[in-house]
Scaffold this motif. Structure first.
Motif, PDB file in Angstrom:
ATOM      1  N   LEU A 100       0.830  -1.205   0.000  1.00  0.00           N
ATOM      2  CA  LEU A 100       0.000   0.000   0.000  1.00  0.00           C
ATOM      3  C   LEU A 100       0.866   1.256   0.000  1.00  0.00           C
ATOM      4  O   LEU A 100       0.535   2.253  -0.656  1.00  0.00           O
ATOM      5  CB  LEU A 100      -0.926  -0.003   1.219  1.00  0.00           C
ATOM      6  N   LYS A 110       2.166   1.695  -3.509  1.00  0.00           N
ATOM      7  CA  LYS A 110       1.090   2.095  -4.425  1.00  0.00           C
ATOM      8  C   LYS A 110      -0.061   2.676  -3.616  1.00  0.00           C
ATOM      9  O   LYS A 110      -1.096   2.023  -3.427  1.00  0.00           O
ATOM     10  CB  LYS A 110       0.616   0.902  -5.252  1.00  0.00           C
ATOM     11  N   PRO A 111       0.106   3.889  -3.109  1.00  0.00           N
ATOM     12  CA  PRO A 111      -0.931   4.476  -2.237  1.00  0.00           C
ATOM     13  C   PRO A 111      -2.184   4.861  -3.009  1.00  0.00           C
ATOM     14  O   PRO A 111      -2.160   5.752  -3.849  1.00  0.00           O
ATOM     15  CB  PRO A 111      -0.228   5.706  -1.653  1.00  0.00           C
ATOM     16  N   ARG A 112      -3.268   4.163  -2.732  1.00  0.00           N
ATOM     17  CA  ARG A 112      -4.571   4.456  -3.321  1.00  0.00           C
ATOM     18  C   ARG A 112      -5.634   4.235  -2.245  1.00  0.00           C
ATOM     19  O   ARG A 112      -5.605   3.229  -1.534  1.00  0.00           O
ATOM     20  CB  ARG A 112      -4.869   3.535  -4.523  1.00  0.00           C
ATOM     21  N   LEU A 113      -6.572   5.157  -2.153  1.00  0.00           N
ATOM     22  CA  LEU A 113      -7.631   5.012  -1.159  1.00  0.00           C
ATOM     23  C   LEU A 113      -8.407   3.718  -1.344  1.00  0.00           C
ATOM     24  O   LEU A 113      -8.812   3.073  -0.367  1.00  0.00           O
ATOM     25  CB  LEU A 113      -8.583   6.213  -1.233  1.00  0.00           C
ATOM     26  N   LYS A 114      -8.610   3.324  -2.591  1.00  0.00           N
ATOM     27  CA  LYS A 114      -9.417   2.135  -2.868  1.00  0.00           C
ATOM     28  C   LYS A 114      -8.738   0.847  -2.397  1.00  0.00           C
ATOM     29  O   LYS A 114      -9.395  -0.192  -2.249  1.00  0.00           O
ATOM     30  CB  LYS A 114      -9.741   2.039  -4.357  1.00  0.00           C
ATOM     31  N   TYR A 115      -7.412   0.898  -2.163  1.00  0.00           N
ATOM     32  CA  TYR A 115      -6.696  -0.288  -1.715  1.00  0.00           C
ATOM     33  C   TYR A 115      -6.718  -0.459  -0.197  1.00  0.00           C
ATOM     34  O   TYR A 115      -6.343  -1.520   0.315  1.00  0.00           O
ATOM     35  CB  TYR A 115      -5.237  -0.245  -2.177  1.00  0.00           C
TER      36      TYR A 115
END
Length: 294
Positions: free
Chosen positions: A260, A263-268
């Motif tokens: 995470l 690859k920082p993404r809110l959906k993850y």
């Protein structure tokens, strides 16, 4: 990898357990029909209601050697064990009923085993979609990387669909897949049956190698947060049953956090959270305690 003793000609059995899928099963069968080298047999372990696959299988009559076995039990691992028990080839693979082989997959797998009699298990690479350009191209020479440790196994990202094994090394084990792990209503732990198999083979000093130039196509979608949780629970169960130790436990607990961060993404975030909860073993321990109190 040092040069090895050639093994001579080998053949391949494909064991496909299937439930509830016609279109996807038809697609993998079509991809097998397009292979430059055909398998000796395709064993379809059918867990569907009677007649569910009749139309599809009738269309394949005479085109491939399909052994159709309908069974009354559930559970992917149990079905694969059944298929392996009746397979007649030197090599066995267990493609999911929604994966696809590239046209040279079987040819290249057989070549690798024929070149090296000591090779017990080959792990292929994977693409998410059919028209993806393979990340690694075969430029000749040695393309295989040996697996020596459990950590190597986790890095190899093995799935049931990209594992090819000699039947003789599977016979060294008490069972092929642990029937209490893997997809299906009969199991609580929805994944990691393939890693459990590979860990046990590694503990039996079987030579395992990965070749990224051999590719299959299979998605990585887990479907739902509940399934993500179950996958994490399966990973904890794998570590516990094989006594892999606290280091491997913490590596697996921290891995989704690192992923995470990279690859920082809110959906993850929900997926990361459910994976950690599952891998922590908290739910496994609670379920075990509940069973003991009954």
């Amino acid at each position: 990898m040092a040069p090895k003793k050639p093994t001579g000609k080998v053949d391949l059995s494909l064991v496909i357990c299937t439930y509830g899928r016609i279109k996807q099963l038809g697609e993998i069968i079509q991809s097998i029909r397009c292979q430059s080298v055909a398998p000796k047999e395709i064993i379809i372990v059918d867990q569907n209601p009677p007649g569910f696959l009749d139309g599809l299988l009738e269309d394949c009559t005479g085109k491939l050697n399909i052994v159709h076995k309908r069974v009354a039990f559930t559970g992917a691992s149990k079905a694969r064990n059944f298929g392996a028990s009746i397979a007649t080839s030197d090599l066995i693979a267990f493609p999911d009923d929604d994966c696809i082989y590239r046209e040279d997959t079987i040819k290249n797998v057989i070549r690798r085993f024929e070149r090296d009699d000591e090779l017990g298990v080959l792990i292929a690479g994977k693409d998410e979609i059919l028209n993806a350009t393979p990340k690694v191209k075969n430029q000749g020479g040695n393309t295989m990387t040996e697996i020596h440790t459990v950590l190597d196994l986790f890095k190899a990202k093995a799935e049931t669909s990209n594992i090819f094994a000699r039947k003789r090394v599977l016979k060294k084990l008490e069972y092929v897949f642990d029937a209490s792990i893997g997809p299906g209503k009969a199991t609580e732990w929805a994944s990691n049956e393939e890693t459990d198999l590979l860990v046990r083979l590694l503990q039996n000093n079987v030579l395992i190698a990965k070749d990224e130039t051999i590719r299959i196509i299979h998605h990585s979608c887990q479907g739902s947060l509940k399934k993500t949780l179950q996958y994490g629970m399966g990973r904890y169960e794998l570590i516990r049953r094989n006594n892999l130790g606290i280091f491997i436990y913490f590596i697996n607990l921290l891995q989704p956090i690192v992923r995470l961060i990279l690859k920082p993404r809110l959906k993850y975030i929900p997926t990361c959270f459910m994976t950690i909860i599952g891998r922590s073993g908290l739910i496994n321990i609670l379920l075990s305690a509940r069973k003991q109190n009954k």
